[in-house]
Design a protein around this motif. Structure first.
Motif, mmCIF file in Angstrom:
data_model
loop_
_atom_site.group_PDB
_atom_site.id
_atom_site.type_symbol
_atom_site.label_atom_id
_atom_site.label_comp_id
_atom_site.label_asym_id
_atom_site.label_seq_id
_atom_site.Cartn_x
_atom_site.Cartn_y
_atom_site.Cartn_z
ATOM 1 N N GLY A 8 0.734 -1.146 -0.100
ATOM 2 C CA GLY A 8 0.045 -0.017 -0.110
ATOM 3 C C GLY A 8 0.905 1.229 -0.005
ATOM 4 N N GLY A 9 0.156 2.381 -0.202
ATOM 5 C CA GLY A 9 0.807 3.571 -0.439
ATOM 6 C C GLY A 9 0.845 4.597 0.600
ATOM 7 N N ALA A 10 0.055 3.996 1.672
ATOM 8 C CA ALA A 10 -0.516 5.045 2.685
ATOM 9 C C ALA A 10 1.119 5.478 3.566
ATOM 10 C CB ALA A 10 -1.441 4.225 3.720
ATOM 11 N N ARG A 11 1.066 6.550 4.048
ATOM 12 C CA ARG A 11 1.830 6.924 4.797
ATOM 13 C C ARG A 11 2.555 6.058 6.168
ATOM 14 N NH1 ARG A 11 0.004 11.363 5.567
ATOM 15 N NH2 ARG A 11 0.846 12.852 3.879
ATOM 16 N N VAL A 33 5.518 -11.644 -7.871
ATOM 17 C CA VAL A 33 5.210 -10.081 -8.347
ATOM 18 C C VAL A 33 4.879 -9.159 -7.574
ATOM 19 C CG1 VAL A 33 3.825 -9.212 -10.229
ATOM 20 C CG2 VAL A 33 4.387 -11.377 -10.498
ATOM 21 N N LEU A 34 5.526 -8.060 -7.393
ATOM 22 C CA LEU A 34 5.228 -6.971 -6.501
ATOM 23 C C LEU A 34 4.420 -5.985 -7.312
ATOM 24 C CD1 LEU A 34 6.061 -6.004 -3.622
ATOM 25 C CD2 LEU A 34 8.003 -4.821 -4.516
ATOM 26 N N THR A 35 3.372 -5.421 -6.656
ATOM 27 C CA THR A 35 2.800 -4.419 -6.971
ATOM 28 C C THR A 35 2.777 -3.055 -6.175
ATOM 29 O OG1 THR A 35 0.501 -4.928 -6.474
ATOM 30 C CG2 THR A 35 1.173 -5.733 -8.624
ATOM 31 N N HIS A 36 2.491 -1.939 -6.288
ATOM 32 C CA HIS A 36 2.361 -1.182 -5.376
ATOM 33 C C HIS A 36 1.538 0.104 -5.605
ATOM 34 C CE1 HIS A 36 4.632 2.147 -7.792
ATOM 35 N NE2 HIS A 36 5.233 0.856 -8.229
ATOM 36 N N GLY A 37 1.124 0.746 -4.512
ATOM 37 C CA GLY A 37 0.231 2.066 -4.581
ATOM 38 C C GLY A 37 1.177 3.188 -4.643
ATOM 39 N N GLY A 38 0.508 4.358 -4.162
ATOM 40 C CA GLY A 38 1.244 5.614 -4.198
ATOM 41 C C GLY A 38 0.389 6.776 -3.891
ATOM 42 N N SER A 39 -0.864 6.618 -3.604
ATOM 43 C CA SER A 39 -1.633 7.836 -3.684
ATOM 44 C C SER A 39 -1.337 9.161 -2.673
ATOM 45 C CB SER A 39 -3.093 7.281 -2.892
ATOM 46 O OG SER A 39 -3.797 6.626 -4.115
ATOM 47 N N THR A 40 -0.655 8.670 -1.525
ATOM 48 C CA THR A 40 -0.118 9.631 -0.742
ATOM 49 C C THR A 40 0.930 10.454 -1.385
ATOM 50 O OG1 THR A 40 -0.723 8.278 1.146
ATOM 51 C CG2 THR A 40 0.808 10.175 1.580
ATOM 52 N N ALA A 41 1.901 9.720 -2.126
ATOM 53 C CA ALA A 41 3.130 10.242 -2.779
ATOM 54 C C ALA A 41 2.555 11.319 -3.990
ATOM 55 C CB ALA A 41 3.960 9.377 -3.290
ATOM 56 N N VAL A 42 1.659 10.996 -4.548
ATOM 57 C CA VAL A 42 1.050 11.703 -5.712
ATOM 58 C C VAL A 42 0.299 12.859 -5.050
ATOM 59 C CG1 VAL A 42 -0.756 11.719 -7.501
ATOM 60 C CG2 VAL A 42 0.605 9.681 -7.244
ATOM 61 N N ASP A 43 -0.297 12.773 -3.940
ATOM 62 C CA ASP A 43 -1.161 13.766 -3.484
ATOM 63 C C ASP A 43 0.000 14.954 -2.941
ATOM 64 O OD1 ASP A 43 -3.482 12.824 -3.769
ATOM 65 O OD2 ASP A 43 -4.065 12.347 -1.818
#
Length: 286
Positions: A8-11, A33-43
């Motif tokens: 997850g991309g949460a802080r 296979v690794l996948t990732h988020g990043g909403s916090t970094a985008v914001d």
């Protein structure tokens, strides 16, 4: 058996333990296979550039990002750029031959672009145009299997490749949990969704109410009733993963010791394919 891991991309999510665990699994001969988020970094990047992140609520009550053209430019810079590169770099330092891929590479993640979305504002349903997002309809599993067969560990980031109504393609946003779900389904893999809580709680404020597992439609109904806020999308993604062919979905803490290994051993909340009934499957394909 392949394991798809979504960080997850949460802080509050620290990826360090998960990356070390990926290295251990790969050393033991497992395919990951690794996948990732990043909403916090985008914001945060949007705010640094003087732009305000925009979130909308669908008529169904799901909150998600509205991605206009300017946001999409930032999204492409942060997700397959800095965040993906940082994870690949960290895995290389763990001794893992990692390869960064975005959903646009080799048509890895593909579907129709949604240029407009239905939203609910002030209790009214509206159409909001100018969106750069899409729903993943196909995964190039051959590409991932080729990378894995070569001894490499894929690190996958959205955006996806969105097909325009007029023909041609555009890179568009897609939900990272649902991207991980599509990949897990295509590879018939176990999906481990690592987040900042230890599972799905009956009472979202009480960790002691964690639901350990669900393997029947009745048990899954309790999971759906318990999911609130950001967890709603993770349960939606879990449904899509299982409907698509995933072996299991586990929602667990990224901050635990050996978080992937412990999740596969029963920590977190484990959802099995038996949770799907005809009605659930119909909802997952909408």
């Amino acid at each position: 058996m392949t394991t798809v891991v979504k960080i997850g991309g949460a802080r509050a999510v620290d990826p360090e333990g998960a990356l070390a665990d990926v290295a251990s699994l790969v050393e033991d001969g497992e395919d990951v296979v690794l996948t990732h988020g990043g909403s916090t970094a985008v914001d945060e990047t949007l705010e640094e550039l003087g732009q305000e992140p925009t979130y909308v609520e669908t008529p169904g009550g799901v909150v998600g990002r509205f991605t206009d053209e300017e946001t999409m430019d930032v999204f492409k810079m942060v997700m397959p750029g800095k965040l993906n590169t940082d994870l690949v770099e960290s895995l290389q330092n763990e001794g893992v031959d990692a390869v960064g891929l975005s959903g646009t590479d080799g048509k890895l993640l593909e579907g129709k672009r949604k240029s407009a979305v239905r939203v609910k504002e002030d209790g009214k349903k509206k159409i909001k145009r100018g969106d750069h997002s899409g729903k993943i309809e196909s995964v190039n599993a051959d590409l991932l299997e080729t990378v894995l067969a070569g001894g490499y560990t894929p690190v996958v980031s959205v955006p996806m490749l969105g097909e325009e109504k007029s023909g041609g393609y555009t890179a568009v946003n897609a939900d990272a949990d649902r991207a991980a779900a599509a990949i897990a389904g295509a590879l018939e893999a176990d999906l481990v969704v690592l987040t900042d809580v230890s599972g799905i709680y009956e009472d979202p404020d009480d960790e002691s109410t964690k639901i350990d597992s669900a393997s029947t439609p009745e048990e899954f109904e309790a999971v759906e009733d318990a999911a609130e806020g950001f967890m709603t999308k993770k349960v939606m993604a879990a449904t899509e993963a299982l409907e698509g062919g995933a072996s299991s979905v586990i929602v667990a803490s990224a901050n635990a010791d050996a978080p992937i290994t412990s999740a596969l051993a029963g920590e977190g909340t484990t959802l099995q394919p038996g949770v799907l009934d005809d009605e659930t499957t119909q909802e997952a394909t909408r």
